[in-house]
Every structure is written in structure tokens, then in C-alpha cells.
Design an enzyme around this catalytic site. Sequence first.
Site, PDB file in Angstrom:
ATOM      1  N   ARG A 203       6.622  51.612  -6.002  1.00  7.57           N
ATOM      2  CA  ARG A 203       6.828  50.758  -7.157  1.00  7.57           C
ATOM      3  C   ARG A 203       6.014  51.333  -8.311  1.00  7.57           C
ATOM      4  O   ARG A 203       4.927  51.897  -8.112  1.00  7.57           O
ATOM      5  CB  ARG A 203       6.371  49.320  -6.886  1.00  7.57           C
ATOM      6  N   GLU A 232       9.600  49.416 -16.427  1.00  7.12           N
ATOM      7  CA  GLU A 232      10.885  49.900 -15.941  1.00  7.12           C
ATOM      8  C   GLU A 232      11.994  48.964 -16.409  1.00  7.12           C
ATOM      9  O   GLU A 232      11.856  47.752 -16.217  1.00  7.12           O
ATOM     10  CB  GLU A 232      10.862  49.978 -14.414  1.00  7.12           C
ATOM     11  N   HIS A 251      15.073  55.232 -10.852  1.00  4.53           N
ATOM     12  CA  HIS A 251      15.118  54.333  -9.693  1.00  4.53           C
ATOM     13  C   HIS A 251      16.439  54.517  -8.936  1.00  4.53           C
ATOM     14  O   HIS A 251      17.159  53.547  -8.664  1.00  4.53           O
ATOM     15  CB  HIS A 251      14.947  52.876 -10.125  1.00  4.53           C
TER      16      HIS A 251
END
Length: 290
Positions: A203, A232, A251
Amino acid sequence: MKIAIEPSSRSEFERAVIAAGCEVAPLTPEVKALIWTDYSRPELLRETLDANPQLEWVQLPFAGVDAFADLLTRQPVFTSAKAAYSEPVAEHALALMLALGRAIPERVRAKSWGEKFAVSLYESKVLVVGAGGIAQELVKLLSPFGTEVVLCRRGEHEKLLKELPTANFVVLACALTDETRNLFDREMFGRMRSDAYLVNVARGGVVVTEDLVEALNAGVIAGAGVDVTMPEPLPDGHPLWDAKNCIITPHTADTEKQVVRLFAERIEVNARAYAMGSDFVGVVDKELGY
């Protein structure tokens, strides 16, 4: 056994429930099981739980459940997709390691012959922060290289500090918890080898982004490959885009197509467990938060 799929469904998920011998049903007071399919709106799940205190089991859609952290103390048993997406994420971590070690981004852009450079996995030590499904799968992928791999589990901070200065590659594959949030900051980068690479498939919040930019530009570490960032999505013009020797993927360690298939497989396994009264896979530890 009736199971609801909210807030939206897909045919793959419905087929998985039916294959497990259960029935897909609207979420009504007599339905006690819920497949939750939305990661971006935890407040909607909160409202759903408030309106449905009868729920006994909730299947969450992703391996990381940090977005739902404040909900995990609720009554239902929560299961996540942890370990379901291990293969594509570990594969992505390996790809980033190989690309960094062979300076692929630089060579792709090059218009002249350049200097020879390579860091081989065959000669390297890989430190993996985390020991779950992704870490275990990465160990398998690295096996043909004869690479020395060290896993740092939860609570092994002293081991992490000891091993960090000796690793050629540091791979973050841990859950985002209070223990790991902002774990890799200026001090931790300073403990790494100057020729070491960071790979983050965990993460974005595990890393202090500003400190990573500083470490890259100052040559404190040799490079980084990140599939997750904080913030993000990473905004256009953010300094990380221009940091030295940094590969950023949006991602995409697991694509939507992969996630749908793998999540459907997890749904079928756990729906069958629910119907038979057997053990679930991927039960969230409410104290640990993952």
C-alpha cells in the site's frame, strides 16, 4: 442458504454463489450473508451494516482491508480476499525487480549505446517485508534464481533493522496497519544500501512519499518500483514522477479481469463454507486489522 451481493453484482459472482450450492438473493432481514463488491465507498458498507444487524458473514473484495478498518469491530465475521491475488501481484513485483536491476526504463528511452549495467537476481539478497500470500508466492518465483530471500513478519522490527543494510532488493508486501503506516521513511531509507532497490506492491501508505523522492534524488538508494502510491492516484506533476530511477505503475499488479476471476473463486470457496458450516478462508483478524 441465501447470500446477497451488494452494492453491485456481476455474473461471475452470481455463478460462484450458485456453484457453492447457495442462492443469490436481495438483502432482506432474513438474509445473513453478504458479498460486498465496492472498495471505494466504505461509508456505504457502514450504512449497509447499520441497516442489517442480522448479518453474520461479510466477504470483502480485496486482500487489504485498511479502507474498512473502522468497521471490523462489528458483529459479522469478515473475510477478505487475502492470498487470492498473490500470483499476479508477486509476478508484478518480480517484473519490477528485473526491470530495475537491468535498467530497462533507461534503455527503453535511450538513443545511444550507453554503459553496461546489470544487477542480477542470481547474486542478490531480497528482503520481503510481509509474510503473507504475496510474499510466499514471490519466494516461489525467486526460487529458480537461487536468490537469498529473508521474510520479515509482523512484529519483527528488530530483524528488519538488522537485515535492511544487507539487502539488494527490499520488497514491501505487507498489510497497511498502524504498525506499518509510514514505516519506510527517511531513517529507513538511510539504513538501506546505496545500491539497493525498493519495490512496493503493498500500500502507498507504507512509504513516506516525500522521503522516497528525497532518497532517490540524493542517491541514498539506487531506485524504486512502486505499484501503489500515497496519494493515489498520483497526481500529474507530483515530484515522484520526476524522481531518479523510479518506475511507477498505476496499481495494476492485478488487473480487473484477474481480480474478477480470482474474487469469484474466493466467493465460491467461502459461500460453500458458509453453507456447510465449515471454516472460511481469509478470515480478518479484528485485532490485527487484516
